[in-house]
Design an enzyme around this catalytic site. Structure first.
Site: not given
Ligand code: FAD
Ligand code: DHB
Length: 392
Positions: A75, A204, A296, A300, A386
């Site tokens: 995009h 947005y 979110p 990021k 962004y």
């Molecule tokens: P996680 O993905 O949470 O992974 C952690 C893992 O550890 C999980 O699988 C969990 O099950 C496991 N775990 C927990 N406790 C234990 C334990 N005791 N023992 C073993 N395993 C364990 N980010 C973006 O960059 N762009 C976006 O567009 C965006 N949109 C989002 C939209 C939504 C609705 C949400 C909820 C989040 C969004 N995010 C976005 C954020 C992004 O999803 C998270 O920041 C990302 O998942 C972080 O990755 P991580 O590997 O740190 O943690």
């Molecule tokens: C999406 C999630 C976000 O938090 C955002 O800022 C833009 C897009 C997505 O899930 O596509």
């Protein structure tokens, strides 16, 4: 209790833990990844969708970006919708031709898992870390509850990539880590729908009834979000109400509307900011959501999680070879990036989510958004953040 020895124990198979495992294996380091959820659950957890320019390049350069390059949607702009009027921010024109890639987090996770399984390196699902011991010793260890009983895994380092509800940051003795937190008066109701995206770019939207976001995953799958009050629950949101609200908020004066289709996934996520500092205690290191959460709106969270391990992996490789400098600076350097992302995510959140009762705040929000759509300098600063904040 059965015991296992490795060099780096990685807790969590989200984007951070899986990419760290891959980078360390490539660096010749033995790792064990343990994940509390099942393989099926982790691969289908719908979350983020936007991958920054520098992070997409890094995934490709690391050998795990082939499918993202083939299937991800590139995009070059985003749209802000204010008072029924659309304003395009030409990200690539404003920022040296650089673009974002829309590619679901669960696809990144699937690619990393396939890579790990093909390598034969250990990755255990339905294995929950229940305690971490010996943070400040040479050989920290974790106890893992599995279907076949407890297992102790000892390493030279333990990395907590266990997300916002994990055990790693809470395993550190009280008073060592400081937690900075802000809760916002909104949640996001997110849906995935079998409907063709109505537009080519993300929208947005700031509407007097609340925030809305139009995103997508493929030519047949739309991803949409609504800002809702934190008290609301999914049973208050029928499909009909969700579509009605999305249509109202996203409607333009020109009558542009959105395509509807079966909703295949839905969840409400509260919005908050958290920073845990420092991101290290002895030989326990924290990465990704285990150390920081951003609201979110700036897209990021996943990018920051991947950026942490991009810098942590070479620091661990050097540390295991006797050079501690990268590990010593890991927390300070990461936190500079993290606070920058918190600032941008807060800025985006507070510009786009109308306040339920504070109309002074609402006046400021609209002025801020007008500045973005009317001033090229402001739009350029937004475009850089962004598109590429985690690599700046
Ligand atoms: P996680 O993905 O949470 O992974 C952690 C893992 O550890 C999980 O699988 C969990 O099950 C496991 N775990 C927990 N406790 C234990 C334990 N005791 N023992 C073993 N395993 C364990 N980010 C973006 O960059 N762009 C976006 O567009 C965006 N949109 C989002 C939209 C939504 C609705 C949400 C909820 C989040 C969004 N995010 C976005 C954020 C992004 O999803 C998270 O920041 C990302 O998942 C972080 O990755 P991580 O590997 O740190 O943690
Ligand atoms: C999406 C999630 C976000 O938090 C955002 O800022 C833009 C897009 C997505 O899930 O596509």
């Amino acid at each position: 209790m059965k015991s296992v020895r490795t060099q780096v124990v990685i807790i969590g198979a989200g984007p951070a833990g899986l990419l760290l495992g891959h980078l360390l294996q490539r660096g010749g380091i033995d790792t064990v990844i343990v994940e509390t959820r099942s393989l099926e659950y982790v691969q289908h957890r719908v979350r983020a969708g936007v991958i920054e320019y520098g992070i997409a390049n890094f995934l490709e350069d690391s050998g795990v970006g082939t499918r993202m390059r083939a299937e991800g949607l590139v995009h070059h702009g985003i749209e802000f919708r204010l008072d029924g009027v659309s304003h395009r921010i030409a990200l690539s024109e404003l920022y040296d031709g650089r673009a974002i890639t829309v590619y679901g987090q669960q696809e990144v996770v699937k690619d990393l898992i396939a890579n790990r399984l093909a390598s034969g390196a250990p990755l255990y699902f339905e294995a929950t870390v229940t305690s971490i011991e010996g943070h400040t010793t040479e050989h920290p260890s974790v106890v893992v509850a599995t279907g076949e009983g407890d297992v102790e895994i000892t390493g030279d380092y333990v990395v907590g990539c266990d997300g916002s509800h994990g055990v790693s940051s809470t395993s550190v003795p009280a008073g060592v880590l400081r937690r900075y937190e802000r809760v916002y008066p909104f949640s996001w109701l997110g849906i995935l729908a079998e409907a063709p995206p109505a537009t080519e770019e993300l929208i947005y939207c700031r509407h007097p009834r609340g925030f809305a976001l139009y995103s997508m995953r493929s030519p047949t799958l739309s991803r949409l979000y609504l800002g809702v009050s934190p008290e609301e629950t999914l049973d208050q949101w029928s499909d009909e109400r969700i579509w009605e609200e999305l249509t109202t908020r996203l409607m333009t004066d020109g009558g542009a509307s959105i395509a509807q289709g079966p909703i295949v996934e839905r969840a409400i996520t509260p919005m908050r900011s958290v920073v845990v500092a420092p991101m290290r205690h002895g030989r326990l290191l924290l990465a990704g959501d285990a150390a920081h959460i951003v609201p979110p709106t700036g897209a990021k969270g996943m990018n920051l999680a991947l950026a942490d391990v991009r810098f942590l992996a070479p620091a661990l490789v050097a540390g295991l070879r006797g050079d501690p400098r990268g590990l010593d600076s890991y927390s300070d350097e990461s936190l500079r990036r993290v606070w920058r992302a918190e600032e941008f995510s807060t800025y985006m959140t507070q510009m786009l989510h109308p306040h339920p009762s504070d109309d002074f705040e609402n006046g400021v929000q609209v002025a801020r958004l007008r500045q973005v759509v009317e001033s090229e300098d402001t739009a350029r600063a937004l475009a850089r953040n962004y598109v590429n904040l985690s690599s700046l």
